[in-house]
Scaffold this motif. Structure first.
Motif, PDB file in Angstrom:
ATOM      1  N   GLY A   1      15.951  15.407 -10.961  1.00 13.26           N
ATOM      2  CA  GLY A   1      14.606  16.031 -11.130  1.00 13.26           C
ATOM      3  C   GLY A   1      13.500  14.860 -11.122  1.00 13.26           C
ATOM      4  N   TYR A   2      12.317  15.138 -11.611  1.00 17.33           N
ATOM      5  CA  TYR A   2      11.466  14.170 -11.755  1.00 17.33           C
ATOM      6  C   TYR A   2      11.253  13.672 -13.266  1.00 17.33           C
ATOM      7  CZ  TYR A   2       6.349  12.537 -11.971  1.00 17.33           C
ATOM      8  OH  TYR A   2       5.344  11.784 -11.808  1.00 17.33           O
ATOM      9  N   LEU A   3      11.689  12.462 -13.771  1.00 15.42           N
ATOM     10  CA  LEU A   3      11.846  11.952 -14.804  1.00 15.42           C
ATOM     11  C   LEU A   3      10.966  10.808 -15.143  1.00 15.42           C
ATOM     12  CD1 LEU A   3      15.674  11.857 -15.082  1.00 15.42           C
ATOM     13  CD2 LEU A   3      14.187  13.372 -16.242  1.00 15.42           C
ATOM     14  N   ARG A   4      10.080  11.233 -16.013  1.00 13.82           N
ATOM     15  CA  ARG A   4       8.885  10.384 -16.391  1.00 13.82           C
ATOM     16  C   ARG A   4       9.279   9.406 -17.431  1.00 13.82           C
ATOM     17  NH1 ARG A   4       4.927  12.456 -19.102  1.00 13.82           N
ATOM     18  NH2 ARG A   4       3.349  11.171 -18.188  1.00 13.82           N
ATOM     19  N   ILE A   5       8.761   8.193 -17.135  1.00 16.38           N
ATOM     20  CA  ILE A   5       9.287   7.020 -18.047  1.00 16.38           C
ATOM     21  C   ILE A   5       7.952   6.344 -18.641  1.00 16.38           C
ATOM     22  CG2 ILE A   5      10.789   4.898 -18.092  1.00 16.38           C
ATOM     23  CD1 ILE A   5      12.379   5.810 -15.467  1.00 16.38           C
TER      24      ILE A   5
ATOM     25  N   ARG B   1       3.881   5.010   3.943  1.00 19.58           N
ATOM     26  CA  ARG B   1       2.652   5.938   3.150  1.00 19.58           C
ATOM     27  C   ARG B   1       3.155   7.391   3.306  1.00 19.58           C
ATOM     28  NH1 ARG B   1      -1.064   4.265  -0.783  1.00 19.58           N
ATOM     29  NH2 ARG B   1      -2.161   6.345  -1.048  1.00 19.58           N
ATOM     30  N   VAL B   2       3.549   8.205   2.479  1.00 23.72           N
ATOM     31  CA  VAL B   2       4.116   9.352   2.377  1.00 23.72           C
ATOM     32  C   VAL B   2       2.732  10.252   2.827  1.00 23.72           C
ATOM     33  CG1 VAL B   2       5.253  11.401   1.319  1.00 23.72           C
ATOM     34  CG2 VAL B   2       5.994   9.250   1.008  1.00 23.72           C
ATOM     35  N   SER B   3       2.435  11.406   3.292  1.00 20.52           N
ATOM     36  CA  SER B   3       1.420  12.244   3.427  1.00 20.52           C
ATOM     37  C   SER B   3       1.591  13.535   3.836  1.00 20.52           C
ATOM     38  CB  SER B   3       0.633  11.319   4.711  1.00 20.52           C
ATOM     39  OG  SER B   3      -0.803  12.016   4.771  1.00 20.52           O
TER      40      SER B   3
ATOM     41  N   PHE C   1      -3.700   0.210 -16.257  1.00 16.55           N
ATOM     42  CA  PHE C   1      -3.821   0.903 -17.641  1.00 16.55           C
ATOM     43  C   PHE C   1      -2.861   2.281 -17.498  1.00 16.55           C
ATOM     44  CE2 PHE C   1      -7.507  -1.650 -17.152  1.00 16.55           C
ATOM     45  CZ  PHE C   1      -7.463  -2.416 -18.132  1.00 16.55           C
ATOM     46  N   TYR C   2      -2.012   2.474 -16.338  1.00 15.37           N
ATOM     47  CA  TYR C   2      -1.218   3.786 -16.432  1.00 15.37           C
ATOM     48  C   TYR C   2       0.133   3.049 -16.406  1.00 15.37           C
ATOM     49  CZ  TYR C   2      -0.239   8.466 -15.640  1.00 15.37           C
ATOM     50  OH  TYR C   2       0.340   9.885 -16.117  1.00 15.37           O
ATOM     51  N   THR C   3       0.742   3.326 -17.564  1.00 10.40           N
ATOM     52  CA  THR C   3       1.961   2.565 -17.790  1.00 10.40           C
ATOM     53  C   THR C   3       3.178   3.899 -17.714  1.00 10.40           C
ATOM     54  OG1 THR C   3       1.557   2.769 -20.065  1.00 10.40           O
ATOM     55  CG2 THR C   3       0.849   0.685 -19.107  1.00 10.40           C
TER      56      THR C   3
ATOM     57  N   SER D   1       3.322   2.881 -11.351  1.00 12.37           N
ATOM     58  CA  SER D   1       1.711   2.837 -10.860  1.00 12.37           C
ATOM     59  C   SER D   1       1.191   1.460 -10.690  1.00 12.37           C
ATOM     60  CB  SER D   1       0.820   3.731 -11.947  1.00 12.37           C
ATOM     61  OG  SER D   1      -0.618   3.583 -11.497  1.00 12.37           O
ATOM     62  N   ASP D   2       0.147   1.350  -9.931  1.00 11.87           N
ATOM     63  CA  ASP D   2      -0.238  -0.159  -9.609  1.00 11.87           C
ATOM     64  C   ASP D   2      -1.475  -0.197 -10.620  1.00 11.87           C
ATOM     65  OD1 ASP D   2      -1.988   1.168  -8.226  1.00 11.87           O
ATOM     66  OD2 ASP D   2      -1.608   0.204  -6.390  1.00 11.87           O
ATOM     67  N   ASP D   3      -1.924   0.922 -11.144  1.00 13.37           N
ATOM     68  CA  ASP D   3      -3.116   0.702 -12.173  1.00 13.37           C
ATOM     69  C   ASP D   3      -2.730   0.078 -13.354  1.00 13.37           C
ATOM     70  OD1 ASP D   3      -4.688   1.530 -14.344  1.00 13.37           O
ATOM     71  OD2 ASP D   3      -4.968   3.690 -13.341  1.00 13.37           O
TER      72      ASP D   3
ATOM     73  N   ARG E   1       0.731  -1.251   0.026  1.00 16.54           N
ATOM     74  CA  ARG E   1      -0.034  -0.111  -0.015  1.00 16.54           C
ATOM     75  C   ARG E   1       1.014   1.128  -0.204  1.00 16.54           C
ATOM     76  NH1 ARG E   1      -2.965   2.162   4.011  1.00 16.54           N
ATOM     77  NH2 ARG E   1      -2.471   0.711   5.679  1.00 16.54           N
ATOM     78  N   GLY E   2       2.018   0.891   0.563  1.00 18.88           N
ATOM     79  CA  GLY E   2       2.987   2.242   0.636  1.00 18.88           C
ATOM     80  C   GLY E   2       3.976   1.867  -0.079  1.00 18.88           C
ATOM     81  N   ALA E   3       5.379   2.463   0.564  1.00 21.45           N
ATOM     82  CA  ALA E   3       6.534   2.529  -0.265  1.00 21.45           C
ATOM     83  C   ALA E   3       7.541   1.780   0.589  1.00 21.45           C
ATOM     84  CB  ALA E   3       6.942   3.857  -0.515  1.00 21.45           C
TER      85      ALA E   3
HETATM   86  N1  WAQ Z   1       3.297   7.009  -0.237  1.00 18.07           N
HETATM   87  C1  WAQ Z   1       3.937   5.849  -0.473  1.00 18.07           C
HETATM   88  N2  WAQ Z   1       3.808   5.026  -1.246  1.00 18.07           N
HETATM   89  C2  WAQ Z   1       2.690   5.242  -2.107  1.00 18.07           C
HETATM   90  C3  WAQ Z   1       1.764   6.275  -1.899  1.00 18.07           C
HETATM   91  C4  WAQ Z   1       2.060   7.353  -0.777  1.00 18.07           C
HETATM   92  N3  WAQ Z   1       1.356   8.259  -0.515  1.00 18.07           N
HETATM   93  N4  WAQ Z   1       0.682   6.145  -2.695  1.00 18.07           N
HETATM   94  C5  WAQ Z   1       0.772   5.298  -3.334  1.00 18.07           C
HETATM   95  N5  WAQ Z   1       2.090   4.508  -3.120  1.00 18.07           N
HETATM   96  C6  WAQ Z   1       2.852   3.322  -3.617  1.00 18.07           C
HETATM   97  C7  WAQ Z   1       1.923   2.297  -3.521  1.00 18.07           C
HETATM   98  O1  WAQ Z   1       2.594   1.194  -3.230  1.00 18.07           O
HETATM   99  C8  WAQ Z   1       1.137   2.027  -4.655  1.00 18.07           C
HETATM  100  O2  WAQ Z   1       0.939   0.575  -5.190  1.00 18.07           O
HETATM  101  C9  WAQ Z   1       2.197   2.510  -5.704  1.00 18.07           C
HETATM  102  O3  WAQ Z   1       2.768   3.598  -4.910  1.00 18.07           O
HETATM  103  C10 WAQ Z   1       1.763   3.286  -7.047  1.00 18.07           C
HETATM  104  O4  WAQ Z   1       0.695   3.997  -6.707  1.00 18.07           O
HETATM  105  O5  WAQ Z   1       3.938  11.320 -14.480  1.00 18.07           O
HETATM  106  O6  WAQ Z   1      -0.456   6.446  -9.932  1.00 18.07           O
HETATM  107  O7  WAQ Z   1      -1.149   5.592  -6.915  1.00 18.07           O
HETATM  108  O8  WAQ Z   1       2.787  10.345 -15.410  1.00 18.07           O
HETATM  109  O9  WAQ Z   1      -0.701   3.886  -8.364  1.00 18.07           O
HETATM  110  C11 WAQ Z   1       2.939   8.210 -11.665  1.00 18.07           C
HETATM  111  C12 WAQ Z   1       2.649   9.302 -12.577  1.00 18.07           C
HETATM  112  C13 WAQ Z   1       1.663   7.787 -11.198  1.00 18.07           C
HETATM  113  C14 WAQ Z   1       3.627   9.452 -13.761  1.00 18.07           C
HETATM  114  C15 WAQ Z   1       2.077   6.997  -9.867  1.00 18.07           C
HETATM  115  O10 WAQ Z   1       1.001   5.615  -8.359  1.00 18.07           O
HETATM  116  C16 WAQ Z   1       3.474  10.650 -14.632  1.00 18.07           C
HETATM  117  C17 WAQ Z   1       0.669   6.405  -9.445  1.00 18.07           C
HETATM  118  P1  WAQ Z   1      -0.185   4.865  -7.439  1.00 18.07           P
END
Ligand code: WAQ
Ligand code: MG
Length: 268
Positions: free
Chosen positions: A206-210, A139-141, A194-196, A190-192, A117-119
């Motif tokens: 920085g924030y590097l999208r892949i 879980r970051v909050s 359909f979100y790849t 992402s664990d979605d 659920r978290g990291a």
């Molecule tokens: N803190 C720590 N881990 C988290 C948190 C959080 N608040 N929210 C989600 N996670 C972990 C958790 O294990 C989820 O399974 C995993 O990350 C993926 O979460 O620029 O949607 O909410 O296009 O599915 C990246 C965007 C999207 C890229 C990431 O993550 C882009 C995303 P998801």
């Protein structure tokens, strides 16, 4: 917000074992925004590609402490067309930040399993897992963005066609994580199904999208924070989970860049 559904499994007893995590979300908002945000979170829990939640828990807390103000990480997208290419780029980036192959493998393994659920918190050399609960993760909050910075970020992302809640929330979360001095990098998929698009975030690049870091339909996903060795992990967890941090300024947002550009001219 935390949404889950009960697994369709006759053998398992009632309890946390058969609860499947569907969606989670958190943030730092003005009191006047609560109704709107709760509505949005509930919508997300009930319309999630991972399934419809049958339990939603919402916690709202009044945060008295003044948030620490930080800058958002600069944003760019690397050119990757397949999961192999994406993973390769992620590995190169992480290695160039001094993260060992062992630590990187551990992160990719847990993302493949995708049950947290978290990291995970992984040390950069030895690859030790330091989160107290390996099933849940950390879980970051308490992260947010102020109005003017959100406007600027939305505008910059719109020009690139990526002004979505998913992207913005990930940038805000990653910027808070990177602002923790002991965190070297974050890897996120992402664990979605359909979100790849995933990302590697760090103070240096920085924030590097892949794009295409996983196949469409794959349930894999997760996050790993790579931290320096020999650092008190409780302090890091406390910062990530409890320290209110708000983005007050945004940085550059670029479209697709070549891997060479990243390595030849890092952000810092
Ligand atoms: N803190 C720590 N881990 C988290 C948190 C959080 N608040 N929210 C989600 N996670 C972990 C958790 O294990 C989820 O399974 C995993 O990350 C993926 O979460 O620029 O949607 O909410 O296009 O599915 C990246 C965007 C999207 C890229 C990431 O993550 C882009 C995303 P998801
Ligand atoms: Mg998700």
């Amino acid at each position: 917000m935390r949404a889950s559904k009960t697994a369709n499994c006759k053998r398992s007893a009632v309890g946390s074992q058969n609860e499947i995590h569907i969606s989670g979300a958190e943030g730092l908002y003005e009191a006047s925004e609560i109704q709107k945000i709760v509505k949005r979170y509930i919508g997300r829990a009930l319309n999630h590609p991972k399934g419809k939640a049958d339990k939603i828990i919402i916690t709202i807390e009044d945060i008295k402490q003044k948030p620490k103000e930080i800058s958002a990480l600069p944003v760019a997208t690397v050119n990757s067309r397949t999961p192999d290419e994406g993973k390769d780029i992620a590995i190169k980036l992480l290695q160039s930040l001094g993260i060992s192959k062992r630590a990187i493998n551990i992160a990719f393994e847990l993302i493949k399993k995708s049950s947290m659920r978290g990291a995970a918190i992984i040390t950069v050399e030895k690859g030790d897992r330091l989160e107290p609960d390996n099933e849940r993760g950390v879980r970051v909050s308490r992260f947010g963005i102020n109005k003017s910075a959100l406007k600027a970020l939305s505008l910059r992302l719109s020009k690139l066609g990526i002004n979505t809640d998913t992207v913005k929330e990930a940038i805000i979360l990653a910027s808070k994580v990177a602002s923790c001095e002991h965190v070297v990098a974050e890897l996120c998929v992402s664990d979605d199904p359909f979100y790849t698009t995933g990302y590697v975030a760090s103070k240096k690049f920085g924030y590097l999208r892949i794009p295409n870091i996983k196949h469409t339909g794959s349930k894999s996903g997760g996050r790993a924070f790579f931290i320096k060795e020999e650092i008190n992990v409780e302090g890091i967890i406390n910062y990530l989970e409890r320290m209110p941090v708000i983005i007050g300024r945004v940085a550059s947002c670029r479209g697709i860049i070549l891997t060479d550009e990243i390595f030849n001219c890092p952000y810092k």
